[in-house]
Design a protein around this motif. Structure first.
Motif: not given
Length: 487
Positions: A193-208, A253-266
């Motif tokens: 629902r926002g950039l912060q949540e988007c980045l957190l969802l991605q970082i949590e998938k990595k090895v903590s 953090i720089s490896k995370l994507s702020p637009k996870v849908g960007g690699n898909f065709d509209t």
């Protein structure tokens, strides 16, 4: 009571050919090719002549109308007006346009791809979930934007589910389905629902267990404002860490994507088109030679079939069918004449305009250095060519030139002027280039403020106000000093 009176009135109206010319002038090469193809389909009196068909003429037809003893046919138009030389007057010399028709390939590249919506729907149907929860999850996926974010309020979605889907649920249930089902789908970060949540969802998938990843997640969760404002010292003090530790976390953090849908065709099918230059500019022995792309200079002529019909009509005045056919031909020939004249004027207008631009910016085309660009506005080119400013604007609109230094957008050659300390007029593009160079060489740990940039440019001879620096910086998409800071 009715009254009659006379009134004189002056007015200006554009002729159909003028309107057609203005439309043609502003088309770039690809659009012009499409327009020409459409016109050829709609008007059978037009056809593209082959280069070797120069021997055709209308002498035989002219003789047909001058036969002695043949009574002249009474018509409301003169068919001789529509019989003219096949070799059009608008065809230019070979030095005025590019000789290689195949130099620029304008074929569209079609690529099939899967949309983000389809990709998520495939996954959600593989999840063990109840039917009603599945419908809610599908509705949530349908409300994601192209970047993968859920921009709508959960409360609004609850209301929509009740009214449009007949599903009566609660805000808590929808949030639970979003967090436990939709946000668990691939790619990580979808449904945020926002950039912060988007980045957190991605970082949590990595090895903590990784120290840098753990610190990055902590910063995103608790120090997001400090991170976005680049208050690095505050973060270092907060976690009592070394600068190198923060660098490692920022790298994660720089490896995370702020637009996870960007690699898909509209869309299922996307079309990628290359830029087709409208002009070709060559430099030979210090001389700059402007040419038109040969696709802008087609050779058109009247169809042979239509000439035959006119010949038949000229010898048969009693056939009503031939007369009706001739009237139809008259309309098509009128349109063809207008169109050929419009293309003639378009070609001449384009050539004169690019010649004027090349004359004005000769040094730039030879060196390729933007610092060589002279201040140039539409009026400067209009004064050289004698055309109206609006005509010049239409010519440069969406047009590109292939130069020895790469493809150039014509509008980028135009800029306002400022006077330096020596009293010389310099292009604003030159100033922007200097500004960009100064910022690229700055110390990223202590970026230059706008006030500092004013001082540096003043030392280089450019007396510019701070607000002007800020305006140029924004036009160059360069952030303020605080946001340019790096460790």
């Amino acid at each position: 009571m009715l009254k009659q009176h006379l009134q004189l009135k002056l007015g200006q109206k554009l002729a159909p050919q003028q309107i057609q010319l203005m439309k043609l002038i502003q088309l770039h090469t690809l659009e012009f090719e499409e327009e020409l193809e459409r016109e050829l389909e709609e008007n059978p009196a037009l056809e593209i002549a082959k280069e070797d068909s120069k021997e055709d003429d209308y002498s035989s037809l002219e003789d047909a109308y001058q036969d002695e003893g043949t009574e002249s046919i009474e018509t409301d138009f003169d068919v001789n007006e529509y019989i003219y030389d096949d070799e059009p007057s608008y065809k230019t010399a070979s030095s005025n346009y590019s000789p290689d028709d195949e130099e620029f390939d304008n074929e569209s590249l079609l690529t099939e791809g899967q949309s983000l919506y389809d990709y998520l729907m495939e996954q959600i149907h593989l999840v063990n979930i109840s039917d009603e929860d599945l419908r809610i999850a599908e509705y949530l996926i349908g409300n994601l934007d192209t970047d993968g974010y859920l921009r709508r309020e959960i409360k609004s979605i609850v209301d929509d589910l009740a009214f449009s889907q007949g599903i009566y649920t609660t805000k808590e249930r929808v949030e639970d389905i979003l967090e436990n089902y939709v946000q668990k789908l691939d790619p990580p970060g979808v449904g945020a629902r926002g950039l912060q949540e988007c980045l957190l969802l991605q970082i949590e998938k990595k090895v903590s267990s990784d120290k840098a990843v753990s610190l990055a997640a902590n910063i995103l969760r608790h120090q997001f404002d400090a991170l976005t404002n680049k208050h690095y010292n505050k973060i270092i003090q907060k976690y009592d860490i070394e600068e190198d530790d923060l660098k490692d976390a920022l790298d994660e953090i720089s490896k995370l994507s702020p637009k996870v849908g960007g690699n898909f065709d509209t869309q299922t099918i996307t079309i990628n088109q290359e830029i087709i230059p409208d002009f070709v500019i060559q430099v030979k022995d210090g001389q700059v030679i402007p040419m038109l792309n040969s696709k802008n200079a087609p050779t058109l002529r009247v169809s042979e079939e239509y000439k035959d019909i006119l010949t038949t009509y000229s010898h048969d005045k009693n056939s009503s069918e031939h007369k009706q056919a001739a009237l139809f031909i008259k309309q098509k020939l009128d349109a063809a004449k207008w169109y050929i004249d419009a293309i003639n004027q378009r070609q001449n207008t384009l050539l004169q305009t690019i010649t004027a631009i090349v004359k004005f910016q000769k040094d730039y085309f030879i060196t390729g250095d933007e610092k060589s660009l002279k201040p140039m506005i539409l009026k400067d080119v209009a004064d050289i060519t004698g055309f109206d400013i609006s005509t010049i604007s239409r010519v440069v609109k969406s047009k590109y030139a292939d130069t020895p230094n790469g493809i150039v957008y014509l509008k980028d050659l135009f800029s306002d002027s400022l006077t330096n300390d020596d009293g010389e007029e310099v292009s604003t593009k030159e100033i922007k280039t200097h500004l960009q160079e100064v910022i690229s060489k700055e110390n990223k740990r202590k970026p230059l403020t706008d006030d500092a940039l004013v001082v540096i440019l003043k030392e280089q001879g450019y007396n510019i106000a701070r607000r002007t620096i800020a305006k140029y910086r924004e036009q160059l998409n360069i952030p303020v000093a605080r946001l340019r800071k790096e460790l």
